[in-house]
Design a protein around this motif. Structure first.
Motif, short mmCIF file in Angstrom:
data_model
loop_
_atom_site.label_atom_id
_atom_site.label_comp_id
_atom_site.label_asym_id
_atom_site.label_seq_id
_atom_site.Cartn_x
_atom_site.Cartn_y
_atom_site.Cartn_z
N THR A 210 55.29 42.09 71.38
CA THR A 210 53.95 41.74 71.88
C THR A 210 53.42 42.83 72.81
N ILE B 182 51.60 41.97 64.55
CA ILE B 182 51.00 41.44 65.78
C ILE B 182 49.81 42.27 66.20
N SER C 36 47.03 38.76 67.67
CA SER C 36 47.65 37.59 68.30
C SER C 36 48.31 37.93 69.62
#
Length: 434
Positions: free
Chosen positions: A101, A332, A337
């Motif tokens: 992330t 990602i 997201s």
């Protein structure tokens, strides 16, 4: 078989320090000076050095546990050994969630810096294409040799630190060293404590690649402590230089570029912006060296299918783990997201530190590999300070983030069940083939 070949131990002490240093110094240093100065004024450099002490105590725990192992995995391996396979899988899952992330978000930041200098990189098509190209470049570099990746990190590190060192030297030479210090209010200190702690995030990156480190039981211990001490001093010097230069505090988003503008004009702002690009780039590249080793280690120990434990017969790198990591980051980054996942990073990091403390306690109680005998009187101070720091940071986690963390743990439990079934199937298939 190619999967039985171990990657070579090519990371030495300097390379391990480099991984830790670049784990900490990324985009944050280019925004930190203004944020700290606006909150606590001239006390900011002292605050950095003061808060570095409890953070260094946490780092010391990771460094100490690294002396017990020679395989890749870092905190994931420690938790697996101390708390069992389920806890080890959950730790690895959380670490991969946090890392991928963060990398996805940073690739967008990197392209934004590139687009600020070269607008061709901005746009609905150019941005995703640039992100894919950057990920592909780092993936290829990582697969074609760890030594080559470390070399690329060395080049990027020099290119990002040279302009910052020049900024500090000219800033002090032109304006003198700011000697005056005003004590802030307690509320002001409290507001920046987490900010400083997060600026040091990534201090133990090198322990994750222990399986490719020469003499890891001594190399990694030194690299973690040396890197965090060096970064603390560097952060403080940059903060003092920012105060000495005294740029427009309204430029809070790009404070060092504003400082470069004041000292050198337009080319100074451009110099710092280019340094930021190399800083974020080397931070990203170091992540492609470090974090895939979690997937590789979990594959080696059969927490994940054997696919992840594959080693390239030509380059002797964990190629499948690197490809899988790059694929997750790409998905990602392109999906966007990461924006919803970023608030979780705070909770995930503290959960990992709590698992670290639990692992240390169990190792100490059982005197695992002589750990208790090797811990002198200094650890009677280090361990309580580190524990207090972790518990205090965990107490700052919002309730919503805790609930989201619980959701991630549920997903991790489901993935653990699936992974165990996949590994069991591989074993049975291998037994039939044998």
């Amino acid at each position: 078989m190619s999967d039985s070949v171990d990657p070579p131990r090519v990371v030495r002490t300097a390379g391990a320090i480099l991984l830790n240093l670049n784990g900490m110094v990324g985009a944050g240093i280019f925004a930190l000076p203004a944020l700290l100065y606006l909150n606590i004024g001239s006390f900011a450099p002292v605050a950095i050095l003061l808060f570095a002490i409890p953070i260094a105590c946490v780092a010391a725990l990771i460094a100490k546990l690294s002396t017990l192992f020679e395989r890749s995995g870092g905190v994931q391996l420690y938790a697996e050994t101390a708390l069992g396979k389920f806890a080890g899988f959950q730790t690895g899952w959380l670490m991969i969630c946090a890392s991928t992330t963060g990398r996805a978000a940073n690739f967008h930041v990197l392209v934004s810096y590139l687009a600020a200098l070269f607008p061709v990189f901005e746009g609905p098509v150019a941005r995703p294409v640039t992100i894919i190209a950057l990920i592909a470049f780092m993936t290829v570099l990582g697969i074609t040799g760890t030594r080559r990746s470390i070399g690329g990190i060395w080049i990027g590190t020099l290119l990002k630190f040279a302009p910052l060192v020049l900024l500090c030297l000219v800033g002090f030479g032109s304006n003198g060293f700011p000697a005056a210090i005003s004590l802030p209010s307690f509320s002001g200190m409290e507001s920046v404590a987490l900010l400083i702690a997060y600026a040091f995030s990534g201090f133990g990156a090198s322990v994750t690649a222990a399986g490719e480190t020469r003499d890891p039981r001594t190399t990694l211990f030194r690299s973690v402590l040396f890197a965090i001490g060096g970064v603390a001093v560097f952060y403080a010097i940059v903060q003092w230089a920012y105060i000495a230069i005294d740029p427009d505090v309204g430029s809070a988003e790009t404070p060092l570029a504003a400082a470069g503008q004041k000292l050198f004009g337009d080319w100074g702002a451009m110099m710092i912006s280019i340094a930021a690009i190399f800083s974020i780039g080397t931070n990203q590249l170091s992540s492609f060296v470090v974090w895939p080793r979690i997937l590789f280690g979990m594959g080696e120990r059969q927490l994940l299918p054997a696919f992840f434990a594959h080693v390239s017969p030509r380059y002797r790198t964990p190629d499948h783990a690197i490809l899988a990591y790059a694929g997750i980051v790409t998905i990602i980054a392109l999906s966007g997201s990461f924006a919803t996942l970023l608030p979780l990073l705070v909770a995930v990091e503290q959960a990992i530190f709590l698992l670290l403390l639990a692992s240390l306690f169990l190792f100490w109680r059982s005197n695992f590999r002589g750990l208790r005998d090797a811990m002198g009187i200094a650890w009677l101070v280090i361990v309580p300070v580190a524990t207090a720091m972790v518990l205090w940071m965990a107490a700052q986690i919002p309730a919503a983030a805790v609930l989201s963390l619980a959701g991630l743990a549920v997903v991790g439990a489901a993935l653990y069940w699936l992974a165990r079934r996949a590994v069991a199937f591989e074993r049975s298939a291998g037994a039939v083939a044998g």
